[in-house]
Design an enzyme around this catalytic site. Structure first.
Site, mmCIF file in Angstrom:
data_model
loop_
_atom_site.group_PDB
_atom_site.id
_atom_site.type_symbol
_atom_site.label_atom_id
_atom_site.label_comp_id
_atom_site.label_asym_id
_atom_site.label_seq_id
_atom_site.Cartn_x
_atom_site.Cartn_y
_atom_site.Cartn_z
ATOM 1 N N GLU A 105 -19.580 -38.236 -69.544
ATOM 2 C CA GLU A 105 -19.933 -37.671 -68.143
ATOM 3 C C GLU A 105 -21.004 -36.908 -67.883
ATOM 4 O OE1 GLU A 105 -18.655 -39.828 -65.923
ATOM 5 O OE2 GLU A 105 -16.743 -40.842 -66.727
ATOM 6 N N ASP A 126 -17.470 -50.272 -72.503
ATOM 7 C CA ASP A 126 -18.642 -50.942 -71.866
ATOM 8 C C ASP A 126 -20.053 -50.388 -72.249
ATOM 9 O OD1 ASP A 126 -18.012 -48.724 -70.455
ATOM 10 O OD2 ASP A 126 -17.693 -49.442 -68.768
ATOM 11 N N GLU A 170 -9.527 -52.025 -59.131
ATOM 12 C CA GLU A 170 -9.791 -51.603 -60.649
ATOM 13 C C GLU A 170 -9.328 -52.273 -61.648
ATOM 14 O OE1 GLU A 170 -11.654 -49.197 -61.050
ATOM 15 O OE2 GLU A 170 -11.436 -48.227 -63.363
ATOM 16 N N GLU A 221 -20.882 -51.396 -60.169
ATOM 17 C CA GLU A 221 -21.212 -52.789 -61.179
ATOM 18 C C GLU A 221 -21.286 -53.848 -60.666
ATOM 19 O OE1 GLU A 221 -18.684 -50.142 -61.628
ATOM 20 O OE2 GLU A 221 -19.500 -49.022 -63.169
#
Ligand SMILES: *[C@@H]1O[C@H](CO)[C@@H](O)[C@H](O)[C@H]1NC(C)=O
Ligand SMILES: *[C@@H]1O[C@H](CO)[C@@H](O)[C@H](O)[C@H]1NC(C)=O
Ligand SMILES: *[C@@H]1O[C@H](CO)[C@@H](O)[C@H](O)[C@H]1NC(C)=O
Ligand SMILES: *[C@@H]1O[C@H](CO)[C@@H](O)[C@H](O)[C@H]1NC(C)=O
Length: 574
Positions: free
Chosen positions: A136, A276, A369, A390
């Site tokens: 992150e 991802d 989600e 996204e």
């Protein structure tokens, strides 16, 4: 990046087949242009509503709590949920401001950008006793800093000349050095957590995720290219190679692993949470750094995804060892995939998957989600929508590739939903439960770094006209430059690293023109673009029978052939 690329493609193509001219580049009709302008202004207002509230109520702390108009020092909480102990007088790391830098430039607010850069230059420090998540912190802070550094130096009219002396790059290097102890493992795979001040702490967990190890290369590679210090890129590359070596014989990876032993913990994986950006970074690293190696890894990985995860327009999860489907669930993070497919050149596949996500968005008003595909219902506990970007991201890519105004309508409905359900007096709030639209007191920094940015770019792509960019997984733009493509980090040793290499911008080599070829054969069956990795679906098993099925490799523009096992491949010796 994209529009430029695409235009290059069209130019080549039109030279070949003027008959398609009116179909492919008919001037967008003024109704849509007017609509785009209107929507652009709406998104601009959204960004400033989020930004100004953050600056008023939370800055210099990390993120805004929009319902109570307070703050959270979430850099140390990210991916953790429980707040670690923090120094008493800690005032945060201005995370949301760092994340907003590239968006400010894209929105054309150079004065605010400059103010922010100067504030950060004088005040930001990483010598804090805070446990942070490497992944992150890399995509948000390091990525935000290196991208802003490049934006600050690339154009003289962005900052008052002489006002900026590479401070963001110094900060980025300091942060990058604090990351390095995490890589000090027998495998080279980095720990997921590290203390900024004290480095690796005793009894730190050895468990991490595939994306945690495999999506560091864009930011750390960029840091190495900018500073001439190869340690960052080497560490990220070593981790990536190790990760790739752990793939199964089916070319699949798991989701979580142990960094000390290099053993998989969770063998099931898909294209969503925990994995991802691994796929995304293999391909984007190829565009940015031009190494064949990245392409080869991506190509094998992509084929395996299409083969084992794809079910019509959906992607389920599968066990890396057997390829057997495990979970039939859609996660909102997967919505980035069509955007990546556009870059690869698989427009038709991207379009069909994107439509399914839009369908789910419309069903709830936002994207849950997790959604159970087999039961057509929201997951019982993961009902939230934290303002994720996204779907806006893939909508932007698909619009750039097709100019189909339908994507503008999708963007419009997203803008309207966000304003209707998530806008509050103090900013934009995450949705706790998409079935009730109950809100949560949190405005994530990625709402400014990504959600607003991709929506804005959908309606105004001026930023992309003269320069090709690759966007990191956090939406921070990195320019595609020729001189980064010719040298490997091992041999790239500039004379001094304060000298920022901004010369020789790659205008000629656009990322997209590298990836897509004009159809060399008859474009009569409507297929103007060849996909990089397309494996025909007609027979349902994604296998080819003849070379004809495989088309042309859009990277090298060479014909691909069908292997004995039924896979399309680019055989480099051909
Ligand atoms: C945090 O802010 C308070 C109040 O402005 C200030 O007194 C304190 O010194 C700051 N802490 C640090 C570490 O700068
Ligand atoms: C830039 O941002 C600041 C802070 O939100 C705002 O006051 C100013 O009007 C903006 N300028 C432009 C040109 O949008
Ligand atoms: C996307 O899918 C829709 C619905 O199947 C179709 O009408 C449209 O032409 C497709 N667009 C592209 C660019 O493939
Ligand atoms: C670094 O290189 C630049 C450009 O060549 C030069 O202007 C600058 O003085 C150099 N800095 C140092 C510390 O050598």
């Amino acid at each position: 990046m994209f529009p430029h690329k695409f235009r290059t493609l069209l130019t080549i193509f039109l030279a070949i087949s003027p008959a398609l001219l009116d179909q492919s580049v008919s001037e967008p009709d003024s109704h849509w242009e007017a609509k785009r302008r209107l929507l652009r202004e709406k998104v601009r207002r959204m960004f400033y509503h989020a930004y100004d509230n953050y600056m008023t109520h939370a800055f210099p702390h990390d993120e805004l709590r929009p319902l109570t108009k307070t703050y959270t020092d979430s850099l140390s909480e990210l991916g953790n949920l429980k707040l670690e102990h923090l120094p008493q007088d800690y005032n945060g790391s201005a995370l949301t401001l760092i994340e907003s830098l590239s968006s400010l430039i894209i929105l054309g607010n150079n004065t605010e950008f400059e103010k922010a850069v100067l504030w950060l230059s004088e005040n930001l420090k990483f010598d804090v006793d805070a446990r942070i998540n490497l992944f992150e912190c890399n995509i948000r802070v390091l990525g935000g800093l290196v991208s802003a550094h490049i934006l600050a130096t690339e154009s003289t009219n962005r900052l008052v000349p002489g006002s900026y002396k590479n401070e963001l790059l110094f900060l980025a290097k300091d942060l990058g050095e604090r990351f390095l102890p995490a890589f000090d493992t027998p495998t080279g795979l980095p720990y997921a957590w590290i203390n900024l001040k004290y480095g690796l702490t005793a009894d730190e967990t050895t468990e991490t995720s595939t994306s945690g190890c495999g999506s560091l290369i864009l930011e750390m590679g960029t840091l190495s290219r900018l500073t001439g210090d190869p340690r960052f890129e080497s560490a990220a590359l070593r981790a990536l190679r190790k990760l790739w070596s752990m793939r199964s014989s089916l070319n699949l990876l798991g989701t979580t692993l142990d960094v000390e032993t290099g053993e998989w913990i969770e063998h099931s994986s898909g294209i969503g949470a925990g994995v991802d950006s691994f796929y995304e970074y293999l391909f984007k690293a190829y565009i940015l750094f031009g190494k064949e190696d990245y392409w080869r890894m991506f190509h094998s990985a992509y084929l395996a995804v299409q083969k084992y995860f794809r079910h019509g327009p959906w992607y389920h999860e599968a066990d890396m060892r057997t390829g057997k489907a495990t979970y039939w669930q859609l996660t909102s993070l997967q919505a980035f995939w069509p955007g990546l497919q556009v870059l690869v050149g698989d427009i038709a596949a991207a379009n069909s998957t994107h439509r399914e996500f839009v369908h789910v968005w419309k069903k709830f008003g936002v994207l849950p989600e997790r959604y159970l595909l087999d039961h057509q219902m929201v997951h019982p506990t993961e009902k939230y929508y934290p303002l994720r970007p996204e779907l806006a991201e893939s909508t932007f890519y698909l619009y750039q590739a097709t100019k189909d105004p339908w994507y503008i309508e999708v963007g419009e409905s997203m803008v309207n939903s966000l304003n209707l359900y998530t806008k509050v007096k103090g900013g934009f709030a995450s949705v706790r439960d998409v079935t009730t639209m109950q809100l949560e007191d949190h405005q994530h920094s990625f709402f400014l770094a990504e959600t607003c940015k991709y929506l804005y770019l959908l309606f105004d792509d001026q930023f992309l006209v003269n320069q090709n960019y690759v966007f990191t997984t956090e939406g921070h733009p990195l320019p595609v430059m020729r001189d980064w493509q010719e040298r490997l980090p091992e041999t790239f040793i500039p004379t001094n690293w304060t000298f920022v290499k901004t010369d020789e911008r790659t205008r000629r080599v656009s990322a997209m023109s590298l990836q897509l070829c004009p159809a060399l054969s008859t474009p009569s069956h409507g297929q103007r673009m060849e996909s990089a990795c397309h494996v025909p679906d007609a027979r349902g098993n994604h296998r080819c029978l003849t070379d004809e099925d495989c088309g042309i490799d859009s990277t090298s523009c060479r014909r691909r052939s069908c292997s004995m096992a039924g896979y399309c491949g680019l055989w480099l010796f051909l």
